[in-house]
Design a protein around this motif. Sequence first.
Motif, mmCIF file in Angstrom:
data_model
loop_
_atom_site.group_PDB
_atom_site.id
_atom_site.type_symbol
_atom_site.label_atom_id
_atom_site.label_comp_id
_atom_site.label_asym_id
_atom_site.label_seq_id
_atom_site.Cartn_x
_atom_site.Cartn_y
_atom_site.Cartn_z
ATOM 1 N N ALA A 409 -8.467 30.958 9.886
ATOM 2 C CA ALA A 409 -7.070 30.951 10.336
ATOM 3 C C ALA A 409 -6.916 30.246 11.679
ATOM 4 C CB ALA A 409 -6.547 32.381 10.435
ATOM 5 N N LYS A 410 -7.979 30.207 12.470
ATOM 6 C CA LYS A 410 -7.946 29.480 13.745
ATOM 7 C C LYS A 410 -8.183 27.981 13.557
ATOM 8 C CE LYS A 410 -7.681 33.259 16.360
ATOM 9 N NZ LYS A 410 -6.480 33.597 17.174
ATOM 10 N N GLY A 411 -8.682 27.596 12.354
ATOM 11 C CA GLY A 411 -8.903 26.187 12.088
ATOM 12 C C GLY A 411 -10.298 25.819 11.633
ATOM 13 N N MET A 412 -11.163 26.798 11.363
ATOM 14 C CA MET A 412 -12.514 26.519 10.884
ATOM 15 C C MET A 412 -12.502 26.054 9.439
ATOM 16 S SD MET A 412 -15.733 29.169 10.406
ATOM 17 C CE MET A 412 -15.014 29.847 8.885
ATOM 18 N N ALA A 413 -13.192 24.964 9.143
ATOM 19 C CA ALA A 413 -13.385 24.554 7.753
ATOM 20 C C ALA A 413 -14.160 25.651 7.036
ATOM 21 C CB ALA A 413 -14.146 23.237 7.697
ATOM 22 N N ALA A 414 -13.791 25.922 5.783
ATOM 23 C CA ALA A 414 -14.338 27.116 5.137
ATOM 24 C C ALA A 414 -14.596 26.909 3.655
ATOM 25 C CB ALA A 414 -13.381 28.295 5.330
ATOM 26 N N SER A 466 -13.009 20.939 11.087
ATOM 27 C CA SER A 466 -12.565 22.074 11.899
ATOM 28 C C SER A 466 -11.814 21.590 13.134
ATOM 29 C CB SER A 466 -13.763 22.919 12.342
ATOM 30 O OG SER A 466 -14.400 23.517 11.243
ATOM 31 N N ALA A 467 -10.656 22.179 13.383
ATOM 32 C CA ALA A 467 -9.823 21.857 14.537
ATOM 33 C C ALA A 467 -8.749 22.930 14.638
ATOM 34 C CB ALA A 467 -9.180 20.483 14.391
ATOM 35 N N PRO A 468 -8.213 23.181 15.825
ATOM 36 C CA PRO A 468 -7.194 24.219 15.954
ATOM 37 C C PRO A 468 -6.045 24.020 14.964
ATOM 38 C CG PRO A 468 -7.901 23.496 18.119
ATOM 39 C CD PRO A 468 -8.545 22.567 17.131
ATOM 40 N N GLY A 469 -5.791 25.026 14.129
ATOM 41 C CA GLY A 469 -4.696 24.981 13.177
ATOM 42 C C GLY A 469 -4.873 24.021 12.024
ATOM 43 N N ALA A 470 -6.097 23.536 11.805
ATOM 44 C CA ALA A 470 -6.311 22.459 10.837
ATOM 45 C C ALA A 470 -5.937 22.834 9.409
ATOM 46 C CB ALA A 470 -7.771 22.001 10.876
#
Length: 478
Positions: A409-414, A466-470
């Motif tokens: 939710a913070k932007g981590m690729a998952a 990964s990036a903030p809000g990605a």
Amino acid sequence: MRHHASTLLAASLLLAAGAASAADTTIPASAVKTAEQLRDRALNDGTAYAVLQSLTTEVGPRLAGGSNDQPGRDWAVAKFKALGFDKVYTEPATYPLWVRRHESGSIVAPFPQHLVLTALGYSPGTPKGGLTAQVIAFDSIAALKAADPATIKGKIVYVGYRMQRSQDGHDYGMGSMVRVAGPVIAASKGAAGYLLRSAGTDAHERIAHTGVTGFRDPSKAIPAAALSNPDADQLERELAYGKPVSVQLDLDCGIVGEYTGANVIGEITGSKHPEQVVAIGGHLDSWDPGTGAIDDGAGVAISMAAAKLIHDLPQRPDRTIRVIAFANEEMGLWGARAYADRHAKEVTDFMLGTDSDLGAGKVYRISASVKPGARHAIEQIADVLKPLGVAYDPRRPGGGGSDLGAMHAKGMAALTLDQDATHYFDWHHTSNDTLDKVDPKELAQNVAAYAAWSYMAAQADGDFGSAPGAFAGDGAEE
């Protein structure tokens, strides 16, 4: 000249295509080969089962803030060190401390019957001597929402939703809503108490499934409990007579302050980019009736064992493999939220992540939320997992799992690695959550999947986005 111009145009397009593909994230062939070796080695490796046996035997139930909370954390620190992790540490997580002391219930009219039930997390206790009230029944949350508060005031609300088995466990979405949201709705309409048919798929076991409610303000909470499936059947048979049915609840439980626990973290330090991490894990806490084998000792064991296999390679991975044993997932994802808040500014350093929290059934599907240029790398990972019986669904998002979903939710690729949950909800949140429910071969298949993808992500040429809000609004929360 025209032919020459078209040839130049074609050449320029090929160069442009080559430049675009060069910018894509890929997994080197050498890393793919090593991942295949890790995968095959894991299938015959007993580390995960030994870790899980140790946890369930030496510690047992791990209710957040309970008597085994600190012993569980001590166990995790010692186990990480024994497995050879390069760095082991803890990070605090504070949450409401809920305790369970005693619980009982019975139908007192028209036909007295003992009830097998269990109090739900954040439920308050009943008044001294118990609570006796007439039952009003609903077959769905929608019906409860639509009900006139005047018909509910002072009564015990019962919702009888029955879960059915499925490979993906999709009925738990509604089952958990009945358990989490139902008591809050009932309380807002003036109910004196709340009962539900357990959120579980066992039909004949006289064992109740506990779990958390949506209560956060003790002043607005009402006593809430889950009935075993046979006892829910019994209650419904009495209700079918058309006579008033009264139930007595005697619950001694409730919130008694705050508690500070911790996430326990172990790392295999990357050799080239130690600040960049591949994140895996599970939650260390469990509910108290069983020993927390499938929920979620298995997830902790799978991730520890996968990282241990990578640790034992001749060379360290390029990036850090970080295993997180999260605190208090069961009563509100407190460890996950504390972790995500603490590490939100570092989100671009998280290459890829997911945790394991659906038992120990075989992984059968993988999906991902990554940047478009990393899709080929995911396809490479999927190809390595395919011999394990894992199918790739490029249309589904990757949510990161129950705990690492907060970092997503913070932007981590998952990723999401779906496990076969056909029988998981037979035992989930019950006294039957014990080691004998875990098949060592199926557990090893999970380790094989986690070891392979984690290593490939750690060795990738390029990142996963990964990036903030990605990945806001990617649907992973659904």
